[in-house]
Motif scaffolding. Structure first.
Motif, short mmCIF file in Angstrom:
data_model
loop_
_atom_site.label_atom_id
_atom_site.label_comp_id
_atom_site.label_asym_id
_atom_site.label_seq_id
_atom_site.Cartn_x
_atom_site.Cartn_y
_atom_site.Cartn_z
N SER A 7 0.82 -1.22 0.00
CA SER A 7 0.00 0.00 0.00
C SER A 7 0.86 1.27 0.00
CB SER A 7 -0.93 0.01 1.22
OG SER A 7 -0.17 -0.04 2.40
N PHE A 8 2.12 1.16 0.36
CA PHE A 8 3.03 2.30 0.38
C PHE A 8 3.26 2.81 -1.04
CE2 PHE A 8 7.74 3.55 0.77
CZ PHE A 8 7.46 4.84 1.17
N ARG A 9 3.13 4.11 -1.22
CA ARG A 9 3.39 4.74 -2.51
C ARG A 9 4.27 5.96 -2.30
NH1 ARG A 9 1.00 0.72 -3.47
NH2 ARG A 9 -0.74 0.36 -4.87
N PHE A 10 5.13 6.21 -3.26
CA PHE A 10 5.89 7.46 -3.27
C PHE A 10 6.26 7.79 -4.69
CE2 PHE A 10 9.44 4.43 -2.90
CZ PHE A 10 10.29 4.88 -3.88
N LYS A 11 6.58 9.05 -4.88
CA LYS A 11 7.10 9.52 -6.16
C LYS A 11 8.14 10.58 -5.84
CE LYS A 11 5.96 11.29 -10.67
NZ LYS A 11 4.94 11.47 -11.67
N ILE A 12 9.34 10.38 -6.35
CA ILE A 12 10.45 11.31 -6.16
C ILE A 12 10.92 11.71 -7.54
CG2 ILE A 12 12.78 11.61 -5.24
CD1 ILE A 12 12.13 9.21 -3.35
N GLU A 13 10.91 13.01 -7.81
CA GLU A 13 11.41 13.46 -9.11
C GLU A 13 12.18 14.75 -8.94
OE1 GLU A 13 8.15 14.09 -11.86
OE2 GLU A 13 6.86 14.70 -10.24
N LYS A 14 13.14 14.95 -9.85
CA LYS A 14 13.91 16.19 -9.84
C LYS A 14 12.97 17.35 -10.04
CE LYS A 14 18.42 15.42 -9.46
NZ LYS A 14 19.64 16.09 -9.70
N GLN A 15 13.19 18.42 -9.27
CA GLN A 15 12.34 19.60 -9.39
C GLN A 15 12.71 20.41 -10.62
OE1 GLN A 15 10.77 21.77 -6.01
NE2 GLN A 15 12.38 20.80 -4.79
N GLY A 16 11.70 20.94 -11.21
CA GLY A 16 11.86 21.85 -12.34
C GLY A 16 10.90 23.01 -12.14
N LEU A 17 10.81 23.84 -13.13
CA LEU A 17 9.94 25.00 -13.06
C LEU A 17 8.49 24.61 -12.82
CD1 LEU A 17 9.63 28.04 -13.25
CD2 LEU A 17 9.44 27.81 -15.73
N LYS A 18 8.01 23.53 -13.47
CA LYS A 18 6.61 23.13 -13.29
C LYS A 18 6.33 22.74 -11.84
CE LYS A 18 6.85 18.23 -14.36
NZ LYS A 18 6.34 17.12 -15.10
N HIS A 19 7.33 22.18 -11.15
CA HIS A 19 7.13 21.80 -9.75
C HIS A 19 7.08 23.03 -8.84
CE1 HIS A 19 9.03 18.12 -11.52
NE2 HIS A 19 7.88 17.67 -11.07
N GLU A 20 7.93 24.00 -9.14
CA GLU A 20 7.92 25.24 -8.36
C GLU A 20 6.57 25.93 -8.48
OE1 GLU A 20 10.23 26.26 -6.18
OE2 GLU A 20 11.37 24.46 -6.67
#
Length: 182
Positions: free
Chosen positions: A73-86
């Motif tokens: 059931s554990f979920r995660f998402k790790i991604e490099k930040q970019g302008l869209k994330h900011e």
């Protein structure tokens, strides 16, 4: 369709020696794929050197993936930040802060269990290795296949990583999370 390059060995080191030998003896610059087993999981390694997904600016990618138990059931998402994330953060996109300033600045982390994601990312070898790569997409997700579903751990790194030692180091965060899931 069955996988064509299944690598077996008595130890993880032996498996990596076989992968290194295959990569060092490739006579072309075509894609590479292999499956190998860790203690409890079957891992697929894909090095997509010539992506052809019809997207502009598509770059080579190296991926590790493994199926997890259906009850995960554990979920995660790790991604490099970019302008869209900011911009997303300005509009309320959730981001987990783990307390490692360099990592927190570089990555957007989303999860359904903040305690678990902080625990897994507290391993220095995970954060140190992920920071080295220009683009990272690391997640546990559900993938639907017809009426069925699969739970998949996947790590996608920009670049067709074919240098064996660099590839083995890139596998470290994936292996740590896979072991953590057990």
């Amino acid at each position: 369709m069955p996988h064509r390059n299944i690598i077996t060995g008595k130890s993880e080191d032996e498996i990596w020696e076989i992968i290194a030998d295959q990569l060092n003896n490739k006579k072309d610059d075509l894609d590479y794929t292999a499956q190998f087993s860790t203690e409890k999981h079957c891992v697929t390694l894909d090095i997509d050197i010539h992506p052809d997904r019809g997207e502009e600016n598509e770059k080579p990618i190296t991926s590790f993936s493994a199926l997890l138990p259906d009850e995960t059931s554990f979920r995660f998402k790790i991604e490099k930040q970019g302008l869209k994330h900011e911009i997303g953060k300005l509009f309320g996109m959730q981001d987990v802060i783990i307390g490692h300033p360099e990592f927190d600045k570089a990555f957007l982390i989303q999860t359904n269990d903040v305690v678990k994601v902080k625990e897994v990312l507290s391993h220095a070898e995970v954060s140190a290795e992920l920071i080295k790569h220009p683009i990272v997409d690391f997640k546990i997700r559900e993938r639907k296949i017809g009426a069925n579903k699969e739970i998949l751990l996947s790590l996608d790194l920009e670049g067709g990583i074919t240098e064996p030692n660099t590839l083995k180091e890139a596998f470290i965060p994936f292996k740590v999370v896979l072991d953590f899931m057990d």
